[in-house]
Design an enzyme around this catalytic site. Structure first.
Site, PDB file in Angstrom:
ATOM      1  N   ASP A 226       0.790  -1.221   0.000  1.00 41.78           N
ATOM      2  CA  ASP A 226       0.000   0.000   0.000  1.00 41.78           C
ATOM      3  C   ASP A 226       0.829   1.281   0.000  1.00 41.78           C
ATOM      4  O   ASP A 226       0.613   2.171  -0.811  1.00 41.78           O
ATOM      5  CB  ASP A 226      -0.929   0.002   1.222  1.00 41.78           C
ATOM      6  CG  ASP A 226      -1.670   1.295   1.386  1.00 41.78           C
ATOM      7  OD1 ASP A 226      -2.422   1.656   0.466  1.00 41.78           O
ATOM      8  OD2 ASP A 226      -1.500   1.963   2.416  1.00 41.78           O
TER       9      ASP A 226
ATOM     10  N   ASP B 163       4.470   0.667   4.123  1.00 35.78           N
ATOM     11  CA  ASP B 163       4.366  -0.589   4.863  1.00 35.78           C
ATOM     12  C   ASP B 163       4.178  -1.752   3.896  1.00 35.78           C
ATOM     13  O   ASP B 163       4.383  -1.609   2.691  1.00 35.78           O
ATOM     14  CB  ASP B 163       3.205  -0.511   5.863  1.00 35.78           C
ATOM     15  CG  ASP B 163       1.889  -0.114   5.179  1.00 35.78           C
ATOM     16  OD1 ASP B 163       1.815  -0.163   3.934  1.00 35.78           O
ATOM     17  OD2 ASP B 163       0.936   0.248   5.900  1.00 35.78           O
TER      18      ASP B 163
END
Length: 643
Positions: free
Chosen positions: A89, A92
């Site tokens: 995303d 992370d």
């Protein structure tokens, strides 16, 4: 002034409309094109590179981001499903389905509505590849009509660790949506992504396009039949991507399916549910992974403007959709009787604190699209505070792109790797830790925080094309890794830039080269000059060649060490100093030991020619190429040309 900011407040880019070079003490070369614009082609290429940096799964042989390796190779296996692939995303390693699907929809929309521009920029292959990396994952995640695997990993456990994707030790739990645990928002957005992607692939791969459309229709039926919020079914997503509702995604998916299938059923759906689902009720001032109303309204305005709605061609409901689309456009251009989009003092769209740039990129892209629709129909907008022409919308979108690329109070680019100054401490695990090809020992969960997250030095890997969160409402920006509001990039934020830069490349042609790819194992050691931003070394002028109309300006823009040897990234700006076009320019590059990017090699040794789009090199214009090598700079001269 923000900590780690630049001590310059003058605006160097709002200057006269001709080509020139600017040198300031302590500031590297600033190149302004014939229209005072940026190199949008280079920005487009870098934006697409970001998606390669975000890839999860088994990387292909033609992977251009060399500091990344294979990762997430067992995603879904605990649940008995293959969920390898897709995109991480942000900074992370969670694969959140809702923003990922929105990002793919934006990429596909660009490939559909700005197909010519992307083809002309020679980026359609990279664009379709970026789309397919997402859609192939969605096909895996949708093994049955009423089942969608919506997420892999969770933000709670993932954020406890700071480690490379290749070293992941955090749980890779997969979460699904089904009739007992619905998620109309996420399933609807995935349906929209697949429908838009089916249109993007239709001219190039008809069978794949058909497959995507089948899954899109099944997912829409699932989303509409079993209604509910995805984060009620997957509570661990609430702290990261909370959904405000699902009716906009149902309208959004239906609008895309109408465009992809031309089936009256889907148009009737958006007409019949216009009021109850908010399509003609919500007047909005943002467009994002969570709020699709402005996108729905502009998509359906196209149906009205082009009279492609069959029996609904002049429907009063379609006119109501367009009225709300006009509200969004008028609000962005500050002509909405006070109900306007907020702007920073520097002119940037401002919606909210965390990752505000994602709202900037999506709004700018949407306005560029709407400008195209209005231009085709030869329609102007009547706002409460005056008329808006099609070009006004594009100009505003252009202003947001220029702010991103450096025309802002900080004189910095918020697109990583673009321009002279950009953030060096990007909140991104992989970029902030030495590549697995350089540091082969595993970097543990806690070690990552202690050794890499908290270090003051710049990131060892440049994550080209990442759009960071950007400045606050006062145009202030702090380049610190811990400042995730401002320094973290996202897939959903960067995706709209592909279409935006493609459109601007066509509207403001300024041709540059691709960035130089590093060999596996090399890592840029860029100095944190100018208070934390990348700064080019000061350029020196090379000798004047025997062709007086052509001049070269040579600079070193980065350096790194590998295997005990020092390497340099050289940038050479080639300027046509005459007012006449030069054709079929061939350059001779002597003493070259590395690779060249931005020129085409010929059959003759050391002889290069300009790319096809530069076979006619216009007067008073410039382009650049780059090369990478150790040792002294190469010698560049003109071999031949014609007028």
């Amino acid at each position: 002034m923000a900590k780690k900011g630049l001590a310059f407040s003058i605006n160097l880019l709002n200057l006269a409309a001709f080509s020139f070079f600017v040198l300031l003490p302590g500031l590297s070369l600033l190149v302004v094109s014939a229209a005072g614009s940026f190199d949008y082609g280079d920005a487009l290429d870098k934006s697409l590179l970001f998606f390669e940096a975000q890839r999860s799964g088994k990387l292909p042989g033609n992977q251009r981001v060399k500091w990344r390796g294979d990762s997430g190779l067992h995603d879904g296996f605990l649940q008995g499903v293959d969920l390898v692939g897709g995109y991480y995303d942000a900074g992370d390693h969670v694969k959140f389905g809702l923003p990922m699907a929105f990002g793919v929809t934006m990429l596909a929309w660009a490939a559909v509505d700005f197909r010519k521009e992307i083809v002309d920029a020679n980026q359609m292959g990279n664009t379709l590849t970026a789309i397919r990396w997402g859609t192939d994952y969605f096909l895996k995640a949708h093994p049955h009509p009423n089942l969608l695997w919506a997420q892999v990993g969770d933000g709670g456990s993932d954020h406890y660790c700071w480690e490379r994707a290749e070293d992941m030790t955090t749980p890779r739990t997969a979460y699904k949506l089904d009739p007992t645990s619905p998620g109309s928002d996420l399933a609807g957005e995935t349906a929209a992504a697949l429908a838009a992607a089916s249109l993007a692939f239709k001219p190039y791969n008809a069978s794949y396009s058909t497959l995507l459309l089948i899954h899109a229709q099944q997912l829409f039926s699932f989303a509409d039949t079993y209604r509910g919020l995805y984060d009620d079914s997957i509570p661990c997503a609430k702290n990261y991507y909370t959904s405000s509702g699902y009716t906009d995604e149902l309208l959004w998916a239906a609008a895309w399916l109408y465009r992809a299938t031309n089936k009256e059923y889907y148009l009737n759906y958006v007409i019949k549910n216009a009021a109850s689902m908010g399509g003609t009720g919500w007047a909005v001032r943002e467009f994002s992974w969570d709020n699709k109303y402005a996108g729905v309204q502009i998509l359906l305005s196209k149906v009205l403007l082009q009279e492609s709605g069959g029996p609904y061609a002049s429907s009063s409901t379609l006119k109501q959709y367009k009225a709300k689309a006009d509200f969004f456009a008028c609000a962005c251009l500050q002509k909405n009787d006070g109900y306007n989009v907020d702007l920073t003092p520097g002119g940037l769209v401002y919606v909210r604190e965390w990752n505000n740039m994602q709202y900037v990129s999506s709004a700018a892209f949407l306005l560029a699209v709407y400008s195209e629709y209005l231009s085709t129909a030869n329609v102007v907008l009547q706002c409460p505070n005056g008329l808006i022409r099609q070009q006004d919308l594009l100009n505003f979108a252009n202003s947001q792109a220029d702010y991103i690329l450096g025309k802002n109070p900080k004189l910095t680019s918020y697109l990583v790797g673009y321009g002279a100054y950009y953030p060096l401490h990007v909140h991104h695990r992989g970029a902030s830790i030495a590549s697995v090809f350089v540091l082969q020992a595993e970097v543990g969960c806690v070690e990552g925080f202690e050794t890499w997250y908290n270090r003051p030095q710049s990131n060892p890997n440049i994550i080209y094309g990442a759009l960071v969160g950007g400045p606050n409402s006062d145009d202030d920006f702090i380049d610190e890794r811990s400042n995730y509001d401002q320094t973290e990039p996202t897939v959903s934020g960067t995706a709209p830039l592909v279409g935006l830069f493609a459109k601007l490349t066509s509207a403001n042609p300024f041709y540059g080269s691709l960035y130089p790819q590093k060999a596996p194992g090399l890592s840029y050691a860029t100095n944190a000059a100018a208070g934390g931003f990348h700064q080019q070394n000061e350029p020196t002028l090379s000798r004047k060649t025997d062709a007086p109309a052509v001049r070269f300006l040579h600079s070193i823009t980065a350096s790194w060490t590998a295997g005990g040897e020092k390497y340099y990234r050289h940038k050479v700006i080639v300027k046509n100093t005459s007012k006449k076009p030069i054709m079929n320019l061939k350059l001779k590059i002597e003493n070259l030991t590395g690779d060249v990017y931005g020129l085409s090699p010929t059959a003759e040794k050391s002889i290069y020619e300009t790319p096809r789009n530069l076979r006619v090199f216009n007067g008073s214009s410039e382009f650049y190429f780059v090369y990478v090598q150790g040792g002294p700079q190469a010698k560049v001269s003109v071999l031949s040309s014609s007028h």
